[in-house]
Write a protein that holds these residues in place. Structure first.
Motif, PDB file in Angstrom:
ATOM      1  N   VAL A   1      19.954  74.607  34.261  1.00  0.00           N
ATOM      2  CA  VAL A   1      19.208  73.083  34.236  1.00  0.00           C
ATOM      3  C   VAL A   1      17.754  73.237  34.379  1.00  0.00           C
ATOM      4  CG1 VAL A   1      19.687  71.004  35.394  1.00  0.00           C
ATOM      5  CG2 VAL A   1      21.480  72.578  34.840  1.00  0.00           C
TER       6      VAL A   1
ATOM      7  N   MET B   1      27.878  64.794  27.313  1.00  0.00           N
ATOM      8  CA  MET B   1      26.653  63.996  26.712  1.00  0.00           C
ATOM      9  C   MET B   1      26.558  64.298  25.093  1.00  0.00           C
ATOM     10  SD  MET B   1      25.455  62.838  29.408  1.00  0.00           S
ATOM     11  CE  MET B   1      23.779  62.043  28.585  1.00  0.00           C
TER      12      MET B   1
ATOM     13  N   GLY C   1      25.377  73.720  26.060  1.00  0.00           N
ATOM     14  CA  GLY C   1      24.706  73.295  27.220  1.00  0.00           C
ATOM     15  C   GLY C   1      25.188  73.877  28.614  1.00  0.00           C
TER      16      GLY C   1
ATOM     17  N   LYS D   1      27.068  69.458  26.830  1.00  0.00           N
ATOM     18  CA  LYS D   1      26.604  68.667  25.661  1.00  0.00           C
ATOM     19  C   LYS D   1      28.060  68.821  24.796  1.00  0.00           C
ATOM     20  CE  LYS D   1      22.041  70.016  25.869  1.00  0.00           C
ATOM     21  NZ  LYS D   1      20.719  71.062  25.464  1.00  0.00           N
TER      22      LYS D   1
ATOM     23  N   GLN E   1      13.621  71.187  32.709  1.00  0.00           N
ATOM     24  CA  GLN E   1      13.125  70.229  31.768  1.00  0.00           C
ATOM     25  C   GLN E   1      12.168  70.734  30.870  1.00  0.00           C
ATOM     26  OE1 GLN E   1      11.776  66.772  33.781  1.00  0.00           O
ATOM     27  NE2 GLN E   1      13.643  66.226  34.789  1.00  0.00           N
TER      28      GLN E   1
ATOM     29  N   VAL F   1      23.803  64.423  22.241  1.00  0.00           N
ATOM     30  CA  VAL F   1      22.475  64.669  21.884  1.00  0.00           C
ATOM     31  C   VAL F   1      21.923  64.667  20.594  1.00  0.00           C
ATOM     32  CG1 VAL F   1      22.405  65.678  24.249  1.00  0.00           C
ATOM     33  CG2 VAL F   1      22.752  67.297  22.401  1.00  0.00           C
TER      34      VAL F   1
ATOM     35  N   MET G   1      21.889  69.761  30.693  1.00  0.00           N
ATOM     36  CA  MET G   1      21.051  68.425  31.107  1.00  0.00           C
ATOM     37  C   MET G   1      20.595  68.345  32.263  1.00  0.00           C
ATOM     38  SD  MET G   1      21.190  67.210  27.810  1.00  0.00           S
ATOM     39  CE  MET G   1      20.626  65.442  28.025  1.00  0.00           C
TER      40      MET G   1
END
Length: 363
Positions: free
Chosen positions: A329, A305, A325, A162, A331, A307, A156
């Motif tokens: 890192v 997290m 995950g 995750k 996007q 998700v 993330m």
């Protein structure tokens, strides 16, 4: 690394992998990615290829037990994407199709295995982006042998991992109505499209956002002409759930749907192709250990997290503690601005190295 092994540089490997377009369903590109990976794996690992209809599964093994590292070679990007979305660097950011999802994760797996002598297995699959139907039996078999499963999907944006993922279901709604002339004898018809509209509203009522259950009719179709009462309609529904209980509820409910017009036939076909990944005490113990490593190496708090997306960790979490995950890192997974932060690679590598060592000992 022995003196006989070539020098290794993570960015060189990543650039080479991104330059190999490997969309799901194209085995040759997928095989080329795996071959390139194999060139940089340590020589003490035994390598094996498992043929499937979706392309090969690549397995590299050192000893027995320890950690199972998971990655996939396929991407969502069609061949030719590099022409308009090439590899590029902008300061700390590295852009390109598959950088985040998940070729940087594959690079981290290779780097961690090179710097460790712990027993471990690496599996690289060809079909994760399309459900892992061909890979699932081997994934589950190897998970049963592992102390822990480490999934190299993207981390993330704040470095979180995750620990819970939604289960995913694909369902097809088929409606058969009664055709008639829309002007002369509309009363003799039973509109499949009207029934479809009612079914979509009913599906919305099955959602439970508090529990993370969503149903999305993403594609619909029906009818033949505007002056004909529609004799057919259909829809394709994506379902996401976060618990096994919700998976059972949705499956049972869609098996016996209502009919809002008794003259039509309504049928839902489909199933969940990935069960939900739910945190349990063994997984949480591994997460606490990973968080302590992260705090020590980076000074940052690592969050766990939940998700909505799925991964091969959905299959393994029922069979072995699974952390997901752990990759780079960045996007933009599945988006044209897909990128990683290169500065995330060394901290992620340090985390993986210590997890591999602890898996050899048992937690």
């Amino acid at each position: 690394m022995t003196e006989a092994e070539p020098a290794f540089e993570m960015k060189t490997l990543l650039k080479d992998l991104v330059a190999i377009e490997s969309p799901s369903g194209e085995p040759e590109g997928i095989r080329q990615v795996m071959r390139r990976l194999s060139q940089d794996l340590p020589q003490d690992m035994a390598m094996r290829w498992h043929d499937t209809p979706r392309g090969p599964i690549f397995e590299a093994r050192r000893g027995s037990g320890g950690a199972l590292l998971l990655g996939h070679a396929d991407t969502v990007w069609p061949r030719g994407t590099l022409q308009t979305m090439p590899w590029r660097e902008d300061g700390d950011l590295v852009y390109g199709p598959g950088t985040l999802d998940m070729k940087a994760g594959l690079v981290l797996a290779v780097a961690a295995l090179r710097s460790s002598d712990a027993p471990a297995v690496l599996l690289v699959t060809p079909d994760e982006e399309i459900g892992s139907g061909a890979s699932r039996p081997l994934l589950e078999s190897r998970a049963r042998e592992a102390q822990v499963v480490l999934v190299l999907e993207a981390g993330m944006p704040d470095g979180a991992v995750k620990i819970a993922r939604s289960g995913v279901g694909d369902f097809h709604l088929s409606i058969t109505g009664v055709e008639s002339h829309a002007g002369l004898e509309p009363e003799r018809g039973a509109s499949a499209i009207k029934e479809l509209a009612q079914q979509i509203l009913w599906l919305g009522g099955l959602e439970n956002r508090l529990l993370g259950t969503t149903l999305n009719p993403g594609v619909v179709d029906g009818g033949t002409r505007t002056n004909v009462v529609a004799g057919r309609a259909e829809g394709y529904i994506d379902v996401r759930v976060q618990t096994a209980r919700e998976m059972e509820r949705i499956t049972e409910t869609l098996a016996a749907p209502p009919r809002f017009d008794p003259r039509v036939k309504v049928e839902y076909r489909g199933a969940f192709n990935r069960p939900p990944m739910e945190p349990d005490p063994p997984m949480l113990r591994w997460f606490e250990y990973a968080a302590s490593i992260w705090k020590h190496t980076t000074g940052q708090v690592m969050h766990g997290m939940r998700v909505g997306g799925a991964s091969d960790g959905n299959f393994t979490a029922r069979l072995a503690p699974t952390l997901d995950g752990l990759g780079a890192v960045g996007q933009g997974a599945h988006a044209r601005h897909e990128h990683i932060a290169w500065s995330s690679m060394n901290p992620r590598l340090a985390l993986l190295e210590q997890l591999l060592a602890r898996a050899a000992e048992g937690l």
